[in-house]
Design a protein around this motif. Sequence first.
Motif, PDB file in Angstrom:
ATOM      1  N   LEU A 180       0.153 -48.278 -14.517  1.00  0.00           N
ATOM      2  CA  LEU A 180       0.504 -49.341 -15.452  1.00  0.00           C
ATOM      3  C   LEU A 180       1.999 -49.630 -15.409  1.00  0.00           C
ATOM      4  N   ASN A 181       2.312 -50.915 -15.419  1.00  0.00           N
ATOM      5  CA  ASN A 181       3.705 -51.340 -15.558  1.00  0.00           C
ATOM      6  C   ASN A 181       4.649 -50.664 -14.565  1.00  0.00           C
ATOM      7  N   ASN A 234       5.684 -47.149 -15.219  1.00  0.00           N
ATOM      8  CA  ASN A 234       4.600 -46.157 -15.296  1.00  0.00           C
ATOM      9  C   ASN A 234       4.287 -45.635 -16.698  1.00  0.00           C
ATOM     10  N   ASP A 246      -4.701 -46.215 -13.696  1.00  0.00           N
ATOM     11  CA  ASP A 246      -5.044 -47.619 -13.978  1.00  0.00           C
ATOM     12  C   ASP A 246      -5.453 -47.809 -15.424  1.00  0.00           C
ATOM     13  N   TYR A 247      -6.097 -46.797 -15.946  1.00  0.00           N
ATOM     14  CA  TYR A 247      -6.609 -46.901 -17.307  1.00  0.00           C
ATOM     15  C   TYR A 247      -5.659 -46.279 -18.325  1.00  0.00           C
ATOM     16  N   GLY A 248      -4.558 -45.775 -17.854  1.00  0.00           N
ATOM     17  CA  GLY A 248      -3.650 -45.105 -18.766  1.00  0.00           C
ATOM     18  C   GLY A 248      -4.210 -43.780 -19.288  1.00  0.00           C
ATOM     19  N   ASP A 258      -4.842 -55.602 -21.459  1.00  0.00           N
ATOM     20  CA  ASP A 258      -4.917 -54.875 -20.193  1.00  0.00           C
ATOM     21  C   ASP A 258      -4.472 -53.428 -20.328  1.00  0.00           C
ATOM     22  N   ASN A 259      -4.283 -52.995 -21.571  1.00  0.00           N
ATOM     23  CA  ASN A 259      -3.911 -51.610 -21.788  1.00  0.00           C
ATOM     24  C   ASN A 259      -2.500 -51.329 -21.280  1.00  0.00           C
ATOM     25  N   ARG A 260      -1.707 -52.380 -21.124  1.00  0.00           N
ATOM     26  CA  ARG A 260      -0.329 -52.212 -20.652  1.00  0.00           C
ATOM     27  C   ARG A 260       0.651 -52.100 -21.805  1.00  0.00           C
ATOM     28  N   LYS A 298       2.920 -47.352 -20.810  1.00  0.00           N
ATOM     29  CA  LYS A 298       2.657 -48.538 -21.602  1.00  0.00           C
ATOM     30  C   LYS A 298       3.937 -49.011 -22.280  1.00  0.00           C
ATOM     31  N   ARG A 347     -13.865 -51.557 -15.886  1.00  0.00           N
ATOM     32  CA  ARG A 347     -12.754 -52.282 -16.492  1.00  0.00           C
ATOM     33  C   ARG A 347     -13.248 -53.113 -17.682  1.00  0.00           C
TER      34      ARG A 347
END
Lengths: 398, 398, 398, 398
Positions: B3-4, B8, C58-60, B35-37, B10, C26
């Motif tokens: 993510l990001n 890396n 990817d999913y945190g 998107d869970n970001r 959120k 997802r």
Amino acid sequence: MALNEPLNRKLRMALVGGGQGSFIGRVHSIAACLDNRATLVAGALSSNPERAKASAPDYGIAEDRAYTSYQEMLEAELKLPEGERIDFVSIATPNHVHFEVADAAIKAGFNVVCDKPMTFDLAQAEQLLETVQANDAVFALSHNYTGYPLVRQAREMIASGELGEINAVRAQYIQGWLRTSLEEEDQKQAAWRTDPSKSGAAGAFGDIATHAYNLGRYMTGLFPDQVSCSLKTFVEGRKLDDYGTAVIRYENGALGTVTASQISHGRENDLEIEIDGTKGSLRWRQENPNEMIYRQNGKAHQILTRDPNAPFMNSMGAAACRLPSGHPEAFFEAFANVYASAFDAMAERAAGKSVEKKDTVYTNCYDGVEGMYFIQQCVASSGENAAWVPLKHEAARR
Amino acid sequence: MALNEPLNRKLRMALVGGGQGSFIGRVHSIAACLDNRATLVAGALSSNPERAKASAPDYGIAEDRAYTSYQEMLEAELKLPEGERIDFVSIATPNHVHFEVADAAIKAGFNVVCDKPMTFDLAQAEQLLETVQANDAVFALSHNYTGYPLVRQAREMIASGELGEINAVRAQYIQGWLRTSLEEEDQKQAAWRTDPSKSGAAGAFGDIATHAYNLGRYMTGLFPDQVSCSLKTFVEGRKLDDYGTAVIRYENGALGTVTASQISHGRENDLEIEIDGTKGSLRWRQENPNEMIYRQNGKAHQILTRDPNAPFMNSMGAAACRLPSGHPEAFFEAFANVYASAFDAMAERAAGKSVEKKDTVYTNCYDGVEGMYFIQQCVASSGENAAWVPLKHEAARR
Amino acid sequence: MALNEPLNRKLRMALVGGGQGSFIGRVHSIAACLDNRATLVAGALSSNPERAKASAPDYGIAEDRAYTSYQEMLEAELKLPEGERIDFVSIATPNHVHFEVADAAIKAGFNVVCDKPMTFDLAQAEQLLETVQANDAVFALSHNYTGYPLVRQAREMIASGELGEINAVRAQYIQGWLRTSLEEEDQKQAAWRTDPSKSGAAGAFGDIATHAYNLGRYMTGLFPDQVSCSLKTFVEGRKLDDYGTAVIRYENGALGTVTASQISHGRENDLEIEIDGTKGSLRWRQENPNEMIYRQNGKAHQILTRDPNAPFMNSMGAAACRLPSGHPEAFFEAFANVYASAFDAMAERAAGKSVEKKDTVYTNCYDGVEGMYFIQQCVASSGENAAWVPLKHEAARR
Amino acid sequence: MALNEPLNRKLRMALVGGGQGSFIGRVHSIAACLDNRATLVAGALSSNPERAKASAPDYGIAEDRAYTSYQEMLEAELKLPEGERIDFVSIATPNHVHFEVADAAIKAGFNVVCDKPMTFDLAQAEQLLETVQANDAVFALSHNYTGYPLVRQAREMIASGELGEINAVRAQYIQGWLRTSLEEEDQKQAAWRTDPSKSGAAGAFGDIATHAYNLGRYMTGLFPDQVSCSLKTFVEGRKLDDYGTAVIRYENGALGTVTASQISHGRENDLEIEIDGTKGSLRWRQENPNEMIYRQNGKAHQILTRDPNAPFMNSMGAAACRLPSGHPEAFFEAFANVYASAFDAMAERAAGKSVEKKDTVYTNCYDGVEGMYFIQQCVASSGENAAWVPLKHEAARR
């Protein structure tokens, strides 16, 4: 009911223009005869005498009534016994010829159905109106889209106050066929429509914006006050506008927009109108003419389908239908409705009655004057940096 | 992919505005976290301290980070360790508050995602742009419709020349919810949007015409030259416009129209755009966002459906999709795409890189300045009888 | 309102399946977390341990909760303190794995959200139902189309008698993606879905006809009696059906049809349903989910748009909306609605209450048994020349 | 081109049925005369002699050719000189009268255009076919939907292999007008259509499912093998089916479905067909007949609009158009196309040539036999618990 009461016979039609290669001549012929209320018996189908003759069999016109000019036709028909002579002349020529044919036909005592725009310029239109008035003739102008049942339905809905006060009218007529210089490729339709000596002062605005403007006027009855117009010619070398937008101020404070295009790829005859009233709104598209969307805040969107038997249809709408719902009606039938309304008047005139000429269901000579004024003023405004110019013409319907 | 990247982790979000009764606050929250970001960790949810506190549990914001003012929030967050502190502030307040919050947040070192119109007036907008530039912050403006995959698809199609030279852009945004004097019925949304002291100089034109105008600019890249605008207020007693039309001249000679309405019965958020190029034309509607009509003379009309795997999709279009074709994506996902593009930049900034601020996929501060200029000039033109006024702002994207 | 009352905290989610290359994993993650009511904290994302680990960022999902098997996951999570431990497991694996994961998760005390079809065969389904009943677990089945607001609106309209007695249900789910032997081209989705050892006894009928059938059941509540089914495999070498039609006799005498296709060129996820009642009819399409057509003889066709504030919306419909009308909601939001309804039950269970398991808003384990029975009986009927076979299962909802 | 080459004159038409209150008589009259290729000169408009006479003026039929029975008409016309005598008889009566009129007219030497279903039962149909063959007459059956330009376009596309092998055909014809017991309210149309002594063995399946079935046959050319049919009567007291579904096995392995309803609220004449081939798929709806959707995996959905000048139109499609694209054509024009194709044959026959009777563009007597067989076998199958029954008739077109 017998045909064309109180006349009780078919009306006899002559066609001027419409020779081989014409699109609109065939439309007039089919539309006029659709209900079996008229027969095409005579024609001056082309300014080219040979083509005029050669085109006659397509229409089932007998050789002896296939004339080589409208002058010859009018003269010859007048010599025929009353029971054979034509009743009306349909004019399907390029614009610059409309006036002389119509003027002569009316003066010869015939009725006229004429393509729009009515004449080459406003002066001709005003003169023609005088001729019509002086001769008590029936004159119908083929703003054919006004013949669609749901357009007439909308007209009556609005006239009866169902939509409340009208605030806004958005109309557009979008085509794509003149995207390229078709006029340089010997395409007959393109050639005359982009030629100022035949088409008049405007291109897209004369050919199609007039329809969109007229449709708004016909449906809402709003009276125009001023217009500001921006015309564009996007195709290089073209002599007339092929795109433009007009903003219209109506007398009651409503705001209108009319946009016309001949250069939008893939677009066909996408005439669409949206009308906003204080009590409801309407949306209608010519390419899908059997439905109209009626909306009111707080209610589901209502799709009014053309349905002569539905409780929601009013008398004007229902009267313009030939088929039950779900069996679509289309362009020819709408065109035929303009003829049908004019036939009612012709039959009355033939029976010796005086006929209403201004407040008619069919679009008429007054609408024609207004259309020419719209074209003239749009061109004028555009030439003055889209300045506001007057749009009230005293002959316009109120 | 983590993510990001290269961050890396959120991103941590704070929300200003969005308290109970708000619509757009919830939208920001869902879109940002889709998107869970990002995680929503802090908020100053209302100018009313009690409501600010009471609204926090809805968002899962812990009590100690539910602040009663944005000032308090910025101060408190700055005291937190870097690893806990918020990364960005989303502003979902009425327009007149945008500037001060954004300005303060940026100066405090945070990034900002702000509702449109960006500020109360142009002067604020220009000043905010300077702040953004000076602080190298990421600033995204929620012209959320630019996040729809097919809008981005169109942008790349046009940028790559697929449509040829653009001649015409017709955009309209039609609503009906302000058909009546809702502002007098204690409806919060209506109240501030029709109040010049909160909404700014324009009503419908500030709220929705800006979206329509921005959409045309975003999709085509055409640079504006002049505008002539007619604003109307149809609902009695209303203080701002609820209807209007602008005609736009673009530098390349193209003609644009933007029409906005809040008084069209039954219409919802009917944002629609038609673009005519010399090689093709496009039509897209927000209410049916998973398809776009692409037309070229001589070919069948093509319905491009949002389909990340289709050969006809370009990279911008495909990158904005989360689902295969036929599983519709909609408003939240588009909104989330604006966030996603901004997150890419925030992650870069957090990793110490300098970020592009003008030529971004997400709509930004430059777009915000241009939007405020559009509003100002439309109001000015309308006040001068729809005179042509300049529409070029030096800060606008080229 | 606080999140997940009376629990007042976010729910903790684990995902089984959904590793790199998965589409549906997802979807589960986004849908479950959309309303900020859940957080994805753990996963066994692939049966391949390396991919399971690699997919976690990817999913945190933190590294220490990225498990390499569901068994490991359940065991490890049970060892965590209650305040950290997962609340529910979402299963996004190929069909043949559903049962063992669900069974183990429930027995371990967790709730489950499972992809459809629920299991590999009916026997597993019936056994799983017993497990759910015995453990008082919340079990939701992702017949996600039942989450669309207008589907729920229809359900309540019909339940309240607005449509009268239901006579006919026509449902179809038309796709084109398996038109060619995609399974031979190493396409993961195609491979397992056409493999009887992973997908079960049916192809198109297991994958999508079950959705169409379930949708009719969910909306109308009609109880099935018998089915006659014709399955076809049009793509050479394919091991399961890729096309078929089922005719269904309902107990009340209504007639239903379910048609499913994976071989219709260009079709995406065209799930459409038409329902005829004695008082009205409905039509809804998944690809355009924000509107539903409601028809009654003698009235205009009514387009019900998803509008939480409209008088015509009932409570089930309105409760499933997140946005005002005109801002479209779509697939993710519908999926999230299934989760939301299940979360209500999970929160109750976590607070120590017993939960309703059969008559729920979300599709559940009983629906899953019925779906497996539908598949089994369709395959059986098709194998016997489309003979009528029973379709009543005692576990089916009434 | 002269009219009706090589005959070079208009054809003379007689109408049987179509008296006051009829819908379809007017349709025949307008359709036959639309292109000015025929004139309606005689009629036996009602079995009620007074109504027969009274209805004549509506059609412009002279009093002396307004007959009170078809027998009288045939006799009288045969006595007229060849140059005045009718050329063909159009039959617009209830079904049970078709046979005797058609049989007599053909034996008297005239051509026939007959409403569908062709006869009262299969035996009559087979006998009529013999009469047609023996007399070398032109016999057209008004499966009028086959006259739509895009239907013919599809027929040629499929015949030329553009869609590859056909796998599936889904057709439905959905109406709502018989939702209530209209037949008990003295509605003439409803009365005879629901009366087995006038309509024949089937209701909805005779009246409209035959159209849907024929359309699939006409477009695809697939040859039927077996049918399984479920008929229902939902309106209490009705004597014939008002709803039903047939599953059809074609010889090549394709699967077809035909569903017909007369009890679906608000539905009008919603005839829709979807065809799946190995290379492409098509979808067309009668209520929106100027467009057809053509899909191929990997390409944008293509909307083929009726456009005689478009490169994508084939010769059959283009030949059936009267107007350029964007000017919609509809029901009358399609009906007129069936007539036009039959007129070509009538003109040839009148000129002494033998005419093709089976492989014609217009639907003919062979199609009529097949239609009656379809009705008979559907009723038979439904009576045997939807058993599979044969659907191959040796007279059917191949």
